[in-house]
Design a protein around this motif. Sequence first.
Motif, PDB file in Angstrom:
ATOM      1  N   GLY A   1       5.123   6.361  -1.907  1.00 12.55           N
ATOM      2  CA  GLY A   1       5.206   6.362  -3.365  1.00 12.55           C
ATOM      3  C   GLY A   1       6.108   7.457  -3.892  1.00 12.55           C
ATOM      4  O   GLY A   1       6.725   8.206  -3.141  1.00 12.55           O
TER       5      GLY A   1
ATOM      6  N   LEU B   1       1.206   8.039  -5.403  1.00 16.00           N
ATOM      7  CA  LEU B   1       1.180   6.747  -6.078  1.00 16.00           C
ATOM      8  C   LEU B   1       2.562   6.125  -6.041  1.00 16.00           C
ATOM      9  O   LEU B   1       3.572   6.819  -6.085  1.00 16.00           O
TER      10      LEU B   1
ATOM     11  N   MET C   1       0.848  -1.186   0.000  1.00 18.57           N
ATOM     12  CA  MET C   1       0.000   0.000   0.000  1.00 18.57           C
ATOM     13  C   MET C   1       0.889   1.243   0.000  1.00 18.57           C
ATOM     14  O   MET C   1       1.838   1.344   0.760  1.00 18.57           O
ATOM     15  N   THR C   2       0.585   2.204  -0.827  1.00 19.83           N
ATOM     16  CA  THR C   2       1.359   3.431  -0.945  1.00 19.83           C
ATOM     17  C   THR C   2       1.114   4.383   0.209  1.00 19.83           C
ATOM     18  O   THR C   2       2.007   5.077   0.651  1.00 19.83           O
ATOM     19  N   VAL C   3      -0.137   4.431   0.712  1.00 22.89           N
ATOM     20  CA  VAL C   3      -0.505   5.355   1.777  1.00 22.89           C
ATOM     21  C   VAL C   3      -1.073   4.578   2.952  1.00 22.89           C
ATOM     22  O   VAL C   3      -1.928   3.713   2.779  1.00 22.89           O
TER      23      VAL C   3
ATOM     24  N   GLY D   1       3.117   8.270   3.320  1.00 25.07           N
ATOM     25  CA  GLY D   1       3.164   7.886   1.913  1.00 25.07           C
ATOM     26  C   GLY D   1       4.534   7.359   1.550  1.00 25.07           C
ATOM     27  O   GLY D   1       5.552   7.897   1.987  1.00 25.07           O
TER      28      GLY D   1
ATOM     29  N   ALA E   1      -5.308   7.449  -9.850  1.00 21.32           N
ATOM     30  CA  ALA E   1      -5.347   7.331  -8.396  1.00 21.32           C
ATOM     31  C   ALA E   1      -6.789   7.151  -7.923  1.00 21.32           C
ATOM     32  O   ALA E   1      -7.738   7.249  -8.703  1.00 21.32           O
ATOM     33  N   SER E   2      -6.935   6.886  -6.641  1.00 27.05           N
ATOM     34  CA  SER E   2      -8.244   6.786  -6.000  1.00 27.05           C
ATOM     35  C   SER E   2      -8.124   7.371  -4.600  1.00 27.05           C
ATOM     36  O   SER E   2      -7.040   7.773  -4.170  1.00 27.05           O
TER      37      SER E   2
ATOM     38  N   HIS F   1       3.382  12.210  -7.121  1.00 25.97           N
ATOM     39  CA  HIS F   1       2.449  13.058  -6.391  1.00 25.97           C
ATOM     40  C   HIS F   1       1.296  13.457  -7.305  1.00 25.97           C
ATOM     41  O   HIS F   1       1.517  13.804  -8.462  1.00 25.97           O
TER      42      HIS F   1
ATOM     43  N   ALA G   1      -2.506  13.228  -3.286  1.00 26.47           N
ATOM     44  CA  ALA G   1      -2.373  11.770  -3.283  1.00 26.47           C
ATOM     45  C   ALA G   1      -0.938  11.395  -3.640  1.00 26.47           C
ATOM     46  O   ALA G   1      -0.178  12.212  -4.168  1.00 26.47           O
TER      47      ALA G   1
ATOM     48  N   ASP H   1      -5.357   6.387  -2.245  1.00 28.76           N
ATOM     49  CA  ASP H   1      -4.033   6.981  -2.405  1.00 28.76           C
ATOM     50  C   ASP H   1      -3.920   8.381  -1.800  1.00 28.76           C
ATOM     51  O   ASP H   1      -2.849   8.981  -1.827  1.00 28.76           O
TER      52      ASP H   1
END
Length: 136
Positions: free
Chosen positions: A25, A135, A1-3, A23, A69-70, A28, A133, A73
């Motif tokens: 990832g 990623l 998981m990134t976040v 985070g 993204a969602s 940005h 977010a 993230d």
Amino acid sequence: MTVQHFTPEGMMRPVPYHHVAVGTGTKHVHVSGQVARRADGTPVAPGDLAGQVAQALRNVCVGLAGAGASFADVLRLTFYVTRWSPERIGDFMAGVEAVADEIGLRLPMPPASLIGVEYLFEPDVLVEVEATALLG
């Protein structure tokens, strides 16, 4: 998981958001302030804070998806609400809760700030939402 979102012991509870996001990832994603407008500019839910919160969050969702993204993230959300007073929190949260499942926004939310402002860019705009977010 990134976040990863969490609220450490010793921080205020309950609140409708997590206090911390970590985070890991490298990409940005910043979604600019979204308001309750359809893609053609048509206003949504004039005078209705809950309805405008829901539509602004839907628009953030579209922006996130456009970048791959969602809400999973999202590191943080910032809400700007006109003529804010604590008595409006029920309407505000009703808008969040009404759309959360639809857009994949887990509750409690990522770290968030709600900032009261006197005026946004047009008189009928009650709320604006920004997202950041990350990623992998």
